[in-house]
Design an enzyme around this catalytic site. Sequence first.
Site, PDB file in Angstrom:
ATOM      1  N   SER A   1     -15.274  35.621  -2.205  1.00 30.31           N
ATOM      2  CA  SER A   1     -15.716  34.696  -1.161  1.00 30.31           C
ATOM      3  C   SER A   1     -15.311  35.160   0.243  1.00 30.31           C
ATOM      4  O   SER A   1     -15.881  34.697   1.227  1.00 30.31           O
ATOM      5  CB  SER A   1     -15.168  33.300  -1.432  1.00 30.31           C
ATOM      6  OG  SER A   1     -13.776  33.357  -1.625  1.00 30.31           O
TER       7      SER A   1
ATOM      8  N   ASP B   1      -7.386  24.654   2.426  1.00 34.02           N
ATOM      9  CA  ASP B   1      -7.849  26.047   2.369  1.00 34.02           C
ATOM     10  C   ASP B   1      -7.236  26.850   3.519  1.00 34.02           C
ATOM     11  O   ASP B   1      -7.676  26.743   4.667  1.00 34.02           O
ATOM     12  CB  ASP B   1      -9.378  26.087   2.431  1.00 34.02           C
ATOM     13  CG  ASP B   1      -9.939  27.498   2.287  1.00 34.02           C
ATOM     14  OD1 ASP B   1      -9.138  28.464   2.268  1.00 34.02           O
ATOM     15  OD2 ASP B   1     -11.169  27.642   2.208  1.00 34.02           O
TER      16      ASP B   1
ATOM     17  N   HIS C   1      -9.732  31.135   3.346  1.00 30.09           N
ATOM     18  CA  HIS C   1     -10.990  31.465   4.023  1.00 30.09           C
ATOM     19  C   HIS C   1     -10.842  31.230   5.530  1.00 30.09           C
ATOM     20  O   HIS C   1      -9.796  30.786   5.993  1.00 30.09           O
ATOM     21  CB  HIS C   1     -12.125  30.617   3.453  1.00 30.09           C
ATOM     22  CG  HIS C   1     -12.337  30.851   1.993  1.00 30.09           C
ATOM     23  ND1 HIS C   1     -11.959  29.951   1.033  1.00 30.09           N
ATOM     24  CD2 HIS C   1     -12.854  31.907   1.340  1.00 30.09           C
ATOM     25  CE1 HIS C   1     -12.236  30.440  -0.165  1.00 30.09           C
ATOM     26  NE2 HIS C   1     -12.781  31.633  -0.009  1.00 30.09           N
TER      27      HIS C   1
END
Length: 353
Positions: A103, A327, A330
């Site tokens: 990702s 998160d 990311h």
Amino acid sequence: MASRWKGVTALLFVIHIHLSNAKGGGSCDFFSGNWAYDASYATYNQTTCPFVQKEFNCQRNGRPDLNYLKYRWQPRACPLQRFNAKDFLQRFKGKSIMFVGDSLSRNQWQSLKCLLYSSVPNARVNETYLGQEDVTTFTFLDYGVKIMLHRSVYLVDVVWEKIGKVLKLDSIQGGKLWMEADMLIFNTWHWWNRRGPTQPWDYIQIGNQVLKDMDRMKAFEIALTTWARWVDSNIDPTKTRVFFQGISPSHYNGTDWGELRATCLGQEQPLLGSTYPGGLPAALAVLKQVLSNIEKPVTLLDITNLSILRKDGHPSIYGLGGVAGMDCSHWCLAGVPDTWNQILYNLITLPQH
Ligand SMILES: *[C@@H]1O[C@H](CO)[C@@H](O)[C@H](O)[C@H]1NC(C)=O
Ligand SMILES: *[C@@H]1O[C@H](CO)[C@@H](O)[C@H](O)[C@H]1NC(C)=O
Ligand SMILES: *[C@@H]1O[C@H](CO)[C@@H](O)[C@H](O)[C@H]1NC(C)=O
Ligand SMILES: *[C@@H]1O[C@H](CO)[C@@H](O)[C@H](O)[C@H]1NC(C)=O
């Protein structure tokens, strides 16, 4: 006399460019520097690029602060040209660029789509997805430029067998898909430490040896070496340029930057120096070691140092949110991966050796 000196100077200049390129950027080191606040800095937003998915769309998910969008990367040694979307599209007319990895590759792929699209807002585009191969292709139809993403979290194969799912450290079947690209940008790291329910394999295989588990850094190194051998036997450097996206750092533990009990949540500023108290991830040294033994030219997009200073750049609770929650791996878009792509642009516009 003067013109003769000019000739000599030009020749020295050519030699200099050649030498610095041989080291992949060489004297022009884009990766050491610092972040500087610039109120006028702007890339794209929801209006100018509608393609940012929820996971990275911090503004749309309600992130209240905006300053993290205003930091410009300043390499110490040389200026960074701004990203020129039209020039980029011209250079890659009729060609394809493929990101391969997890990702974090998707993060950079979406950033590139947006950097390009926001500068050619009326461009006709098309996106297709091939489920079986897990390949998404975003095409700028007027230029014939394809920006592709192949999800392959380990680069090496995970295969269903009678005993279960097997992570094969010495096999790369997925490489068939990579051959057609004119530029490849690989990445793998974040999945190597997964355990428990989100670990997508039951066994690890090396040659005839099947194991329940092993040292993960060692497994990472073996897989990277398999990938390096794949590059050496399959890449024609006159046709395909190869990059490796360095190790993208996470910020879950404030101890690493001298702030006890903090996470990336509520961080509104980068670290403004050039060094990181917590040091660099150990995986980076393993990656550099493998790359140093590869024969074909591969350029490391060495984004670890510049990104590790950006404790403010992650979605925190303004990503997918929900149960997965926080998160700090990311990056918000617009955001830090735009700088990765800006440096990528600078590297591809340097003369080839
Ligand atoms: C988005 O960016 C455009 C162009 O820079 C700007 O005019 C507009 O105000 C921005 N919109 C938002 C919601 O920030
Ligand atoms: C997008 O590409 C697919 C596959 O090539 C094609 O079937 C589809 O018609 C295209 N869509 C547009 C809007 O061009
Ligand atoms: C953060 O790192 C420090 C030092 O390695 C460690 O002592 C601490 O337990 C960690 N905190 C969390 C929440 O993991
Ligand atoms: C990256 O950071 C480390 C530690 O702060 C430093 O020693 C190293 O020189 C930096 N590397 C580059 C390429 O800037």
